[in-house]
Design a protein around this motif. Structure first.
Motif, PDB file in Angstrom:
ATOM      1  N   TYR A 198       7.449 -16.264   6.813  1.00  0.00           N
ATOM      2  CA  TYR A 198       8.254 -16.246   5.595  1.00  0.00           C
ATOM      3  C   TYR A 198       8.583 -17.677   5.215  1.00  0.00           C
ATOM      4  O   TYR A 198       9.183 -18.424   6.010  1.00  0.00           O
ATOM      5  N   LEU A 199       8.187 -18.063   4.004  1.00  0.00           N
ATOM      6  CA  LEU A 199       8.468 -19.388   3.461  1.00  0.00           C
ATOM      7  C   LEU A 199       9.588 -19.267   2.443  1.00  0.00           C
ATOM      8  O   LEU A 199       9.395 -18.697   1.362  1.00  0.00           O
ATOM      9  N   PRO A 200      10.769 -19.762   2.733  1.00  0.00           N
ATOM     10  CA  PRO A 200      11.874 -19.667   1.784  1.00  0.00           C
ATOM     11  C   PRO A 200      11.649 -20.610   0.603  1.00  0.00           C
ATOM     12  O   PRO A 200      10.837 -21.534   0.686  1.00  0.00           O
TER      13      PRO A 200
ATOM     14  N   HIS B 208      11.888 -23.750  -1.605  1.00  0.00           N
ATOM     15  CA  HIS B 208      12.184 -25.128  -1.221  1.00  0.00           C
ATOM     16  C   HIS B 208      11.502 -26.069  -2.203  1.00  0.00           C
ATOM     17  O   HIS B 208      10.587 -25.683  -2.930  1.00  0.00           O
ATOM     18  N   LEU B 209      11.938 -27.293  -2.199  1.00  0.00           N
ATOM     19  CA  LEU B 209      11.379 -28.300  -3.083  1.00  0.00           C
ATOM     20  C   LEU B 209      10.040 -28.799  -2.558  1.00  0.00           C
ATOM     21  O   LEU B 209       9.789 -28.791  -1.346  1.00  0.00           O
ATOM     22  N   LYS B 210       9.179 -29.236  -3.450  1.00  0.00           N
ATOM     23  CA  LYS B 210       7.899 -29.798  -3.053  1.00  0.00           C
ATOM     24  C   LYS B 210       8.139 -31.009  -2.150  1.00  0.00           C
ATOM     25  O   LYS B 210       8.931 -31.889  -2.459  1.00  0.00           O
ATOM     26  N   GLY B 211       7.462 -31.020  -1.030  1.00  0.00           N
ATOM     27  CA  GLY B 211       7.610 -32.108  -0.074  1.00  0.00           C
ATOM     28  C   GLY B 211       8.747 -31.931   0.911  1.00  0.00           C
ATOM     29  O   GLY B 211       8.871 -32.710   1.859  1.00  0.00           O
ATOM     30  N   GLU B 212       9.589 -30.922   0.712  1.00  0.00           N
ATOM     31  CA  GLU B 212      10.720 -30.686   1.609  1.00  0.00           C
ATOM     32  C   GLU B 212      10.245 -30.067   2.920  1.00  0.00           C
ATOM     33  O   GLU B 212       9.413 -29.158   2.932  1.00  0.00           O
ATOM     34  N   LYS B 213      10.789 -30.533   4.037  1.00  0.00           N
ATOM     35  CA  LYS B 213      10.439 -30.023   5.359  1.00  0.00           C
ATOM     36  C   LYS B 213      11.561 -29.138   5.888  1.00  0.00           C
ATOM     37  O   LYS B 213      12.738 -29.471   5.737  1.00  0.00           O
ATOM     38  N   LEU B 214      11.201 -28.037   6.521  1.00  0.00           N
ATOM     39  CA  LEU B 214      12.181 -27.039   6.929  1.00  0.00           C
ATOM     40  C   LEU B 214      12.069 -26.724   8.424  1.00  0.00           C
ATOM     41  O   LEU B 214      11.009 -26.881   9.028  1.00  0.00           O
ATOM     42  N   PRO B 215      13.160 -26.227   9.025  1.00  0.00           N
ATOM     43  CA  PRO B 215      13.110 -25.766  10.417  1.00  0.00           C
ATOM     44  C   PRO B 215      12.464 -24.387  10.523  1.00  0.00           C
ATOM     45  O   PRO B 215      12.290 -23.693   9.513  1.00  0.00           O
ATOM     46  N   VAL B 216      12.142 -23.996  11.744  1.00  0.00           N
ATOM     47  CA  VAL B 216      11.437 -22.738  12.000  1.00  0.00           C
ATOM     48  C   VAL B 216      12.224 -21.891  12.996  1.00  0.00           C
ATOM     49  O   VAL B 216      12.728 -22.399  14.002  1.00  0.00           O
ATOM     50  N   LEU B 217      12.302 -20.587  12.720  1.00  0.00           N
ATOM     51  CA  LEU B 217      12.820 -19.620  13.674  1.00  0.00           C
ATOM     52  C   LEU B 217      11.697 -18.659  14.043  1.00  0.00           C
ATOM     53  O   LEU B 217      11.165 -17.969  13.178  1.00  0.00           O
ATOM     54  N   TYR B 218      11.327 -18.649  15.307  1.00  0.00           N
ATOM     55  CA  TYR B 218      10.315 -17.710  15.808  1.00  0.00           C
ATOM     56  C   TYR B 218      10.997 -16.405  16.199  1.00  0.00           C
ATOM     57  O   TYR B 218      12.039 -16.409  16.849  1.00  0.00           O
ATOM     58  N   TRP B 219      10.374 -15.290  15.814  1.00  0.00           N
ATOM     59  CA  TRP B 219      10.885 -13.965  16.170  1.00  0.00           C
ATOM     60  C   TRP B 219       9.838 -13.230  17.001  1.00  0.00           C
ATOM     61  O   TRP B 219       8.681 -13.080  16.573  1.00  0.00           O
TER      62      TRP B 219
ATOM     63  N   GLU C 116      18.584 -18.133   2.158  1.00  0.00           N
ATOM     64  CA  GLU C 116      19.884 -18.786   1.971  1.00  0.00           C
ATOM     65  C   GLU C 116      20.032 -20.032   2.839  1.00  0.00           C
ATOM     66  O   GLU C 116      20.598 -21.040   2.409  1.00  0.00           O
ATOM     67  N   HIS C 117      19.506 -19.978   4.054  1.00  0.00           N
ATOM     68  CA  HIS C 117      19.663 -21.092   4.992  1.00  0.00           C
ATOM     69  C   HIS C 117      18.421 -21.991   5.048  1.00  0.00           C
ATOM     70  O   HIS C 117      18.396 -22.940   5.828  1.00  0.00           O
ATOM     71  N   GLN C 118      17.421 -21.668   4.246  1.00  0.00           N
ATOM     72  CA  GLN C 118      16.177 -22.447   4.189  1.00  0.00           C
ATOM     73  C   GLN C 118      15.555 -22.625   5.576  1.00  0.00           C
ATOM     74  O   GLN C 118      15.351 -23.728   6.073  1.00  0.00           O
ATOM     75  N   ILE C 119      15.247 -21.490   6.183  1.00  0.00           N
ATOM     76  CA  ILE C 119      14.595 -21.450   7.486  1.00  0.00           C
ATOM     77  C   ILE C 119      13.276 -20.695   7.351  1.00  0.00           C
ATOM     78  O   ILE C 119      13.239 -19.603   6.780  1.00  0.00           O
ATOM     79  N   ILE C 120      12.208 -21.260   7.852  1.00  0.00           N
ATOM     80  CA  ILE C 120      10.924 -20.562   7.922  1.00  0.00           C
ATOM     81  C   ILE C 120      10.980 -19.573   9.079  1.00  0.00           C
ATOM     82  O   ILE C 120      11.404 -19.913  10.190  1.00  0.00           O
ATOM     83  N   LEU C 121      10.566 -18.337   8.834  1.00  0.00           N
ATOM     84  CA  LEU C 121      10.496 -17.310   9.879  1.00  0.00           C
ATOM     85  C   LEU C 121       9.042 -17.095  10.286  1.00  0.00           C
ATOM     86  O   LEU C 121       8.182 -16.892   9.431  1.00  0.00           O
ATOM     87  N   VAL C 122       8.777 -17.120  11.578  1.00  0.00           N
ATOM     88  CA  VAL C 122       7.433 -16.866  12.093  1.00  0.00           C
ATOM     89  C   VAL C 122       7.504 -15.691  13.057  1.00  0.00           C
ATOM     90  O   VAL C 122       8.278 -15.718  14.024  1.00  0.00           O
ATOM     91  N   ALA C 123       6.719 -14.651  12.791  1.00  0.00           N
ATOM     92  CA  ALA C 123       6.739 -13.439  13.613  1.00  0.00           C
ATOM     93  C   ALA C 123       5.319 -13.119  14.083  1.00  0.00           C
ATOM     94  O   ALA C 123       4.510 -12.596  13.311  1.00  0.00           O
ATOM     95  N   PRO C 124       4.982 -13.438  15.324  1.00  0.00           N
ATOM     96  CA  PRO C 124       3.655 -13.114  15.854  1.00  0.00           C
ATOM     97  C   PRO C 124       3.545 -11.654  16.269  1.00  0.00           C
ATOM     98  O   PRO C 124       4.535 -10.917  16.277  1.00  0.00           O
ATOM     99  N   ASP C 125       2.343 -11.260  16.629  1.00  0.00           N
ATOM    100  CA  ASP C 125       2.125  -9.952  17.242  1.00  0.00           C
ATOM    101  C   ASP C 125       2.699  -9.976  18.659  1.00  0.00           C
ATOM    102  O   ASP C 125       3.067 -11.027  19.197  1.00  0.00           O
ATOM    103  N   THR C 126       2.749  -8.803  19.286  1.00  0.00           N
ATOM    104  CA  THR C 126       3.337  -8.689  20.621  1.00  0.00           C
ATOM    105  C   THR C 126       2.310  -8.752  21.742  1.00  0.00           C
ATOM    106  O   THR C 126       2.690  -8.756  22.915  1.00  0.00           O
ATOM    107  N   SER C 127       1.029  -8.792  21.389  1.00  0.00           N
ATOM    108  CA  SER C 127      -0.012  -8.825  22.417  1.00  0.00           C
ATOM    109  C   SER C 127      -1.343  -9.122  21.753  1.00  0.00           C
ATOM    110  O   SER C 127      -1.484  -9.023  20.528  1.00  0.00           O
TER     111      SER C 127
END
Length: 275
Positions: free
Chosen positions: A33-35, A37-48, A71-82
């Motif tokens: 999920y890419l929240p 954001h402005l062009k060129g802006e760098k964001l933190p990541v939360l892995y789920w 709202e918090h401008q965090i990238i969400l990354v959700a991989p498969d489980t196996s």
């Protein structure tokens, strides 16, 4: 890396990608999920990390997390489980094989050729995210049930890589409960000393670098007493003076209704450390 889904969501984009994994030796999906954001802006990541029987879809379709990530401008990354595929070892049981990787690097056959979720999540997937998305180098990790176990052990073993850890209904002591004992015997073999590398209670007793941890546990969870046992992690944290918050939620079970009810709290928790 091929994008296979692209959906507008809360001003940003929910996407799913597919790639050939070297660690897992198969084709793998992961969601991003890419929240807004402005062009060129760098964001933190939360892995789920998701739980037994899940894939990358469960969290992105059921948790209602995109609103708060935007709202918090965090990238969400959700991989498969196996790992998955016709050539990947499997088992008829829901708690072993495809959909039940337990976030370990298997050493036993026929699992060792593909079941390397620990290395995939600590090495290969972050390298892909860092090279293809607008990240700023800060990351945290969270998960549910088996994925809560994964988030805890990955964060505790790699504290320099993460800012914070959270989990919903995690398996905190897999060496002491049936789910973990079955998986570890199968994937890692009979030497229980190797199991301890993937046990959060053991790891929290050994770590010298502390990360803030938030855990939510439903008190009506049918797996609470036999499989989850959050009090074991709480006791270990108290002895080590480790910064752990454990919330016991009356009336809540093990489902995504529970996760959706408190995911805002978890994203807000991580946001304060990802700034």
């Amino acid at each position: 890396m091929e994008r296979i889904e692209h959906h507008a969501s809360f001003g940003g984009w929910q996407e799913v990608y597919q790639h050939q994994s070297k660690q897992l030796n198969c084709t793998v999906n992961f969601a991003v999920y890419l929240p807004p954001h402005l062009k060129g802006e760098k964001l933190p990541v939360l892995y789920w990390l998701s739980g037994l029987t899940c894939n990358e879809q469960n969290f992105i379709t059921k948790a209602a997390a995109q609103k708060y990530a935007a709202e918090h401008q965090i990238i969400l990354v959700a991989p498969d489980t196996s790992p998955r595929g016709e050539d990947v070892a499997n088992d008829a049981a829901y708690d072993l094989g495809q959909g039940a990787g337990f976030y370990v690097d298997a050493t036993q056959q026929p699992w060792a050729d593909h079941f390397r979720m620990y290395s995939y999540l600590t090495e290969e997937l972050p390298a892909l995210i860092n090279s293809h998305f607008p990240v700023n180098g800060k990351q945290s990790i969270a998960g549910h049930s088996m994925g809560g176990h994964g988030a805890l052990i990955i964060g505790l073993r790699n504290p320099a890589q993460y800012q914070s850890i959270s989990a919903f209904a995690p398996i905190v002591a897999p060496t002491q409960v049936p789910w973990g004992q079955k998986a570890f015997q199968t994937y890692l073999g009979a030497d229980q000393n190797t199991w301890r590398n993937y046990d959060a209670v053991t790891l929290i007793q050994q770590t010298s670098q502390q990360l803030p941890i938030l855990i939510d546990q439903g008190q009506d969870d049918p797996f609470l007493e036999e499989q989850l046992k959050p009090q074991l992690l709480q006791q270990a944290a108290q002895i080590q003076n480790y910064p752990l918050i454990l919330n016991l939620r009356s009336g809540y079970d093990h489902s995504y209704y529970f996760i959706a009810s408190f995911i805002e709290d978890h994203i807000r928790f991580h946001a304060q450390y990802l700034k």
